[in-house]
Write a protein that holds these residues in place. Sequence first.
Motif, PDB file in Angstrom:
ATOM      1  N   ARG A   1      -5.710  11.126  -1.567  1.00 44.45           N
ATOM      2  CA  ARG A   1      -7.139  10.715  -1.701  1.00 44.45           C
ATOM      3  C   ARG A   1      -8.041  11.839  -0.883  1.00 44.45           C
ATOM      4  NH1 ARG A   1      -6.090   4.414  -0.296  1.00 44.45           N
ATOM      5  NH2 ARG A   1      -4.841   5.605   1.152  1.00 44.45           N
TER       6      ARG A   1
ATOM      7  N   VAL B   1       5.377  -1.408   9.391  1.00 45.22           N
ATOM      8  CA  VAL B   1       4.371  -1.186   8.612  1.00 45.22           C
ATOM      9  C   VAL B   1       4.431  -1.862   7.152  1.00 45.22           C
ATOM     10  CG1 VAL B   1       3.908   1.091   9.583  1.00 45.22           C
ATOM     11  CG2 VAL B   1       5.841   0.931   7.694  1.00 45.22           C
TER      12      VAL B   1
ATOM     13  N   LEU C   1       2.239   7.660   8.181  1.00 48.09           N
ATOM     14  CA  LEU C   1       2.079   7.029   9.546  1.00 48.09           C
ATOM     15  C   LEU C   1       3.341   6.666  10.510  1.00 48.09           C
ATOM     16  CD1 LEU C   1       0.028   6.054  11.641  1.00 48.09           C
ATOM     17  CD2 LEU C   1       0.127   3.834  10.486  1.00 48.09           C
TER      18      LEU C   1
ATOM     19  N   LYS D   1      -0.834  -8.740   2.907  1.00 46.21           N
ATOM     20  CA  LYS D   1      -0.994  -8.052   4.476  1.00 46.21           C
ATOM     21  C   LYS D   1      -1.440  -9.402   5.215  1.00 46.21           C
ATOM     22  CE  LYS D   1      -0.301  -3.534   5.021  1.00 46.21           C
ATOM     23  NZ  LYS D   1       0.790  -3.030   5.938  1.00 46.21           N
TER      24      LYS D   1
HETATM   25  N1  LIG Z   1      -2.681   5.265   3.812  1.00 47.54           N
HETATM   26  C1  LIG Z   1      -3.800   4.514   3.994  1.00 47.54           C
HETATM   27  O1  LIG Z   1      -4.843   4.993   3.818  1.00 47.54           O
HETATM   28  C2  LIG Z   1      -3.485   3.224   4.567  1.00 47.54           C
HETATM   29  C3  LIG Z   1      -4.908   2.556   4.791  1.00 47.54           C
HETATM   30  C4  LIG Z   1      -4.672   1.316   5.592  1.00 47.54           C
HETATM   31  C5  LIG Z   1      -3.353   0.905   5.829  1.00 47.54           C
HETATM   32  N2  LIG Z   1      -2.361   1.426   5.585  1.00 47.54           N
HETATM   33  C6  LIG Z   1      -1.243   1.082   6.116  1.00 47.54           C
HETATM   34  O2  LIG Z   1      -0.597   2.105   6.970  1.00 47.54           O
HETATM   35  C7  LIG Z   1       0.983   2.029   7.064  1.00 47.54           C
HETATM   36  C8  LIG Z   1       1.467   3.202   6.638  1.00 47.54           C
HETATM   37  O3  LIG Z   1       2.681   3.052   6.709  1.00 47.54           O
HETATM   38  P1  LIG Z   1       3.583   4.662   6.311  1.00 47.54           P
HETATM   39  O4  LIG Z   1       2.938   5.745   6.134  1.00 47.54           O
HETATM   40  O5  LIG Z   1       4.953   4.528   7.282  1.00 47.54           O
HETATM   41  O6  LIG Z   1       4.317   4.211   4.973  1.00 47.54           O
HETATM   42  P2  LIG Z   1       4.861   2.839   4.041  1.00 47.54           P
HETATM   43  O7  LIG Z   1       5.045   3.445   2.723  1.00 47.54           O
HETATM   44  O8  LIG Z   1       4.016   1.709   4.556  1.00 47.54           O
HETATM   45  O9  LIG Z   1       6.165   2.804   4.612  1.00 47.54           O
HETATM   46  C9  LIG Z   1       7.314   3.434   4.183  1.00 47.54           C
HETATM   47  C10 LIG Z   1       8.543   3.455   5.235  1.00 47.54           C
HETATM   48  O10 LIG Z   1       9.114   2.056   5.095  1.00 47.54           O
HETATM   49  C11 LIG Z   1      10.683   2.292   4.678  1.00 47.54           C
HETATM   50  N3  LIG Z   1      10.988   1.124   3.554  1.00 47.54           N
HETATM   51  C12 LIG Z   1      10.331   1.019   2.426  1.00 47.54           C
HETATM   52  N4  LIG Z   1      10.828  -0.073   1.721  1.00 47.54           N
HETATM   53  C13 LIG Z   1      11.846  -0.506   2.564  1.00 47.54           C
HETATM   54  C14 LIG Z   1      12.792  -1.594   2.453  1.00 47.54           C
HETATM   55  N5  LIG Z   1      13.019  -2.198   1.435  1.00 47.54           N
HETATM   56  N6  LIG Z   1      13.801  -1.404   3.235  1.00 47.54           N
HETATM   57  C15 LIG Z   1      13.854  -0.735   4.489  1.00 47.54           C
HETATM   58  N7  LIG Z   1      12.820   0.060   4.632  1.00 47.54           N
HETATM   59  C16 LIG Z   1      11.836   0.229   3.694  1.00 47.54           C
HETATM   60  C17 LIG Z   1      10.543   3.738   4.034  1.00 47.54           C
HETATM   61  O11 LIG Z   1      11.819   4.400   4.075  1.00 47.54           O
HETATM   62  P3  LIG Z   1      12.797   4.095   2.700  1.00 47.54           P
HETATM   63  O12 LIG Z   1      12.065   4.239   1.500  1.00 47.54           O
HETATM   64  O13 LIG Z   1      13.718   5.081   2.868  1.00 47.54           O
HETATM   65  O14 LIG Z   1      13.471   2.889   2.978  1.00 47.54           O
HETATM   66  C18 LIG Z   1       9.780   4.510   5.025  1.00 47.54           C
HETATM   67  O15 LIG Z   1      10.190   4.617   6.204  1.00 47.54           O
HETATM   68  C19 LIG Z   1       1.140   0.937   6.212  1.00 47.54           C
HETATM   69  O16 LIG Z   1       1.365  -0.331   6.711  1.00 47.54           O
HETATM   70  C20 LIG Z   1       0.075   0.695   5.020  1.00 47.54           C
HETATM   71  O17 LIG Z   1      -0.221  -0.401   4.539  1.00 47.54           O
HETATM   72  C21 LIG Z   1      -2.654   2.631   5.129  1.00 47.54           C
END
Ligand SMILES: NC(=O)c1ccc[n+]([C@@H]2O[C@H](COP(=O)([O-])OP(=O)(O)OC[C@H]3O[C@@H](n4cnc5c(N)ncnc54)[C@H](OP(=O)(O)O)[C@@H]3O)[C@@H](O)[C@H]2O)c1
Length: 341
Positions: A162, A67, A10, A130
């Motif tokens: 999924r 996120v 996302l 969250k």
């Molecule tokens: N998928 C679904 O169906 C669903 C449903 C409801 C809500 N959501 C929400 O939607 C959002 C999805 O976000 P997303 O797709 O961008 O993926 P994400 O897995 O939430 O975020 C990953 C990002 O954060 C960075 N990151 C992770 N750990 C870090 C750390 N310790 N320090 C700095 N950066 C860090 C990662 O890069 P690096 O690993 O390189 O650091 C990557 O750029 C999330 O908030 C999730 O909770 C998803």
Amino acid sequence: MLVLGGTAFLSAAVVELALERGHQVSCLNRGRRRSPAPGAELIAADRDRGEVAYAGATGEWDAVVDVTWQPAHARDAVAVLGGRSAHWAFVSSASVYADHDVPGAEEGDALLPAYGQQGPAQIELYGEAKVACEVACAEAVGDRLQVCRPGLIAGRGDPSDRFGYWPARFARPDSGDVLVPDRSEQWMQVIGVADLARWLVDSAESKTVGTFNLVGDPMPLSAMINRVQHVCGSTAAQVAVDPDWLVQQQVNFWAGPRSLPLWLPSEGYTGFGARSNKAAKAAGLQLSTLADVVKESLGFEQELGVDRERTAGLSRETEAALLAAWSARSDKPVAGPEGQS
Ligand SMILES: NC(=O)c1ccc[n+]([C@@H]2O[C@H](COP(=O)([O-])OP(=O)(O)OC[C@H]3O[C@@H](n4cnc5c(N)ncnc54)[C@H](OP(=O)(O)O)[C@@H]3O)[C@@H](O)[C@H]2O)c1
């Protein structure tokens, strides 16, 4: 725009769209995945290190998108950057709600208790974590805050495997019979990642504040699976299997290995796939058709290979074994002389 993340599903889609619209975009992450989209600045930092992680994000921001699901990340980010951003979007989740039993539930529904322990939260307490992130943001930047609560997100780059299970399953060239859960009364809703990214970039531009469910329009799970099959052009036979039997065979609900993705328990989840999206629609949310979401997801699955090993769903072998056991079970109704059973 500063995206805390920016290189996964996302948040990467948000970065790409913001760049397309001509915004200047920075991404703060550890740099462990792909590079940010060309044109975006990378601020390499590990948010586990606390407030110092944000030292590279100098200056003023028109908008920040976060996120994370770790309360300490959310708290430290707003503490350091909150006073320097005109708009803050926290991407939360529909998992924050305490109950999932009422179809049509809106944003004022009761939440889980906020995660209150020291140290990082474990995934089992994702919803509580969250909630704690939302609280930290509300306390620091409540006057400029949008809390966006997505349900199931689908599309290009989905790491959860999924929703994509279903298009990949129907697109297999030697499809055979397809095992589906016999749960015609279960609701499900899905939002395309592109729609959600557009909502977040629009919100940053218009400085939209408030709390919104970001979910697709609800429909019966069986209708959703039928629509996926239709878009995939598949003529395979679906074999609808009794959910209690699936549970006995240790098939998992919702996600993960040996699962039927999107399938939910019959108790306690009546409203899980049927939350209200009225508030977001009134504020301008535009939803693609389900067919378009399926096409995007199918395209992504075809690039990865529809027969690959997945993190969610049934393997080819497991599904075949389950179908054989279902057809051979001793308690199945016996066909009568007229072919009725
Ligand atoms: N998928 C679904 O169906 C669903 C449903 C409801 C809500 N959501 C929400 O939607 C959002 C999805 O976000 P997303 O797709 O961008 O993926 P994400 O897995 O939430 O975020 C990953 C990002 O954060 C960075 N990151 C992770 N750990 C870090 C750390 N310790 N320090 C700095 N950066 C860090 C990662 O890069 P690096 O690993 O390189 O650091 C990557 O750029 C999330 O908030 C999730 O909770 C998803």
